[in-house]
Design an enzyme around this catalytic site. Structure first.
Site, PDB file in Angstrom:
ATOM      1  CB  SER A   1      16.315  37.389  39.955  1.00 43.20           C
ATOM      2  OG  SER A   1      15.972  38.667  39.466  1.00 43.20           O
TER       3      SER A   1
ATOM      4  CG  ASP B   1      18.474  45.103  43.158  1.00 42.20           C
ATOM      5  OD1 ASP B   1      18.217  45.509  42.011  1.00 42.20           O
ATOM      6  OD2 ASP B   1      18.105  44.002  43.583  1.00 42.20           O
TER       7      ASP B   1
ATOM      8  CG  HIS C   1      18.949  42.262  40.586  1.00 42.18           C
ATOM      9  ND1 HIS C   1      18.061  42.231  41.639  1.00 42.18           N
ATOM     10  CD2 HIS C   1      18.574  41.250  39.752  1.00 42.18           C
ATOM     11  CE1 HIS C   1      17.191  41.266  41.440  1.00 42.18           C
ATOM     12  NE2 HIS C   1      17.473  40.637  40.321  1.00 42.18           N
TER      13      HIS C   1
END
Length: 409
Positions: free
Chosen positions: A259, A354, A382
């Site tokens: 991330s 995302d 995501h």
């Protein structure tokens, strides 16, 4: 920048926003039942009563003490049960209970813990400190265990801190005579060192070691969040420490940024290309995630809570407006020319839908620097879970153990 590949969803307020009831019922209940992100390692039976309490008391703001406090009675009960199991010699049971308590603490301190906070003044920092303590109680009983190692930040400069805390896990067969590949996990905005059990299980199962390190501006990272070059010094110190470990094969080291950590995996693929065999940027930002237009709507998308105040502090800004106006020019890997350098093998993974980091941030990199690899998942959000994980492991196997027999996830 419009139109964004996210399309109409860019201007959509997602249904879970602003309500803990909606968050639980439309977004979080299902992954909690399946023990997947952000409830990985956890148990639904621990969380369902907590969220019913939050809903009943109309506690909707995760940044409040009331939110975090709602989780703590469950933590105490699990910790007490774990201590009783240890006293009875039931180590496996105790480890499971300590792990579950640590996961409850993870959700209690969402969405962000700043390096500048102290336990005596921040309930989320206190919850994080307790999470680490209980998690290491659990992980110390695993075979092989996870251990905390605190190393000097040998390359520190400016406002960097003096020490780097790491979690290290070695396969049992690792030795000076049997050096093993290493995966350097770069954590995210809300997931820190105690939040990567399953990844370490998978990595150890492949005969590799793992080193887990937090990224600048989060948790216990000593790197100056306001200095765009502080991550370069951070990874240099970590890699130099790794090179001193007799069990590590430093010709087979891969980074895996998760991330927000994906941003650093991209940067390291360029700045530390001679030290890394490969780098996985998983759900990465590079440029457009800091675009003021994107930031103007990101709080409405899939992230469970308000995101921009966390991002602003993570990048060293005291003011959100200042962050939204100026961060892209200062930190963008495109604007600053970082990605115009050559790179080691670099794999980018993400979901096309995302709403936290635009898929454009992965796609733009194919026009800069050396060749890149990518796999993007239509219809997924995501990180591209769950489809992206098997791809990540297979790619890492090709990079770190190309002659080994294939493992099934």
């Amino acid at each position: 920048m419009a139109p964004w590949i996210l399309g109409d969803k860019f201007n959509t307020v997602y249904p879970h926003k602003g309500s803990i009831k909606a968050l639980w019922e439309t977004k979080w209940k299902f992954p909690c039942q399946k023990s997947v992100y952000p409830f990985h390692d956890g148990m639904y039976e621990d969380f369902e009563p907590i969220f019913q309490k939050l809903i009943a008391e109309n506690i909707n703001d995760a940044f409040t003490d009331a939110y975090t406090n709602a989780f703590l009675p469950t933590v105490r009960a699990l910790e007490n049960e774990a201590a009783e199991a240890m006293s009875a010699g039931k180590k496996d049971r105790a480890s499971d209970l300590y792990r579950r308590a640590a996961v409850v603490l993870r959700i209690s301190r969402f969405p962000y813990v700043s390096p500048s906070t102290k336990p005596e003044t921040s309930i989320k920092r206190a919850a994080f400190e307790r999470q680490k303590h209980l998690y290491l109680k659990a992980a110390s009983l695993w075979s092989p265990p996870i251990k905390e190692v605190v190393i000097p930040h040998a390359r520190r400069a400016g406002k960097d801190g003096a020490q780097i805390p790491l979690y290290v896990r070695l396969p049992e067969e690792a030795s000076a005579q049997n050096k093993v590949p290493v995966v350097l996990l770069m954590t995210g905005l809300d997931g820190y060192r105690p939040d990567n059990s399953q990844r370490t299980h998978e990595i150890i199962g492949r005969g590799w070691a793992t080193v887990v390190c937090e990224i600048p501006g989060t948790a216990d990272s000593p790197a100056d969040p306001a200095d765009p070059e502080s991550p370069d010094r951070l990874w240099s110190s970590v890699l130099e420490y790794m090179a001193q470990q007799p069990e590590f094969d430093m010709t087979r080291v891969a980074a895996w940024g998760l991330s927000a950590g994906g941003f650093y995996a991209i940067r390291a693929a360029c700045t530390h290309r001679d030290r890394l065999a490969g780098s996985v940027a998983h759900g990465p930002g590079s440029h457009y995630f800091l675009d003021s237009e994107w930031l103007s709507r990101v709080n409405d998308h899939e992230y469970p809570f308000t995101l921009t105040p966390c991002l602003a502090e993570k990048f060293g800004y005291a003011d959100v407006a200042d962050f939204e106006k100026n961060a892209q020019k200062k930190f963008s890997l495109v604007e600053t020319g970082v990605v115009d350098q050559p790179n080691c093998r670099l794999l980018m993974l993400n979901g096309v839908n995302d709403g936290v980091v635009p898929i454009e941030d992965s796609m733009v990199l194919f026009s800069h620097g050396g060749p890149k690899e990518g796999r993007f998942f239509n219809g997924l959000v995501h990180m591209g879970y769950p489809d992206s994980l098997p791809v990540a492991y297979k790619w890492l196997e090709d990079v770190l153990s190309p002659n080994a027999s294939e493992l099934k996830n």
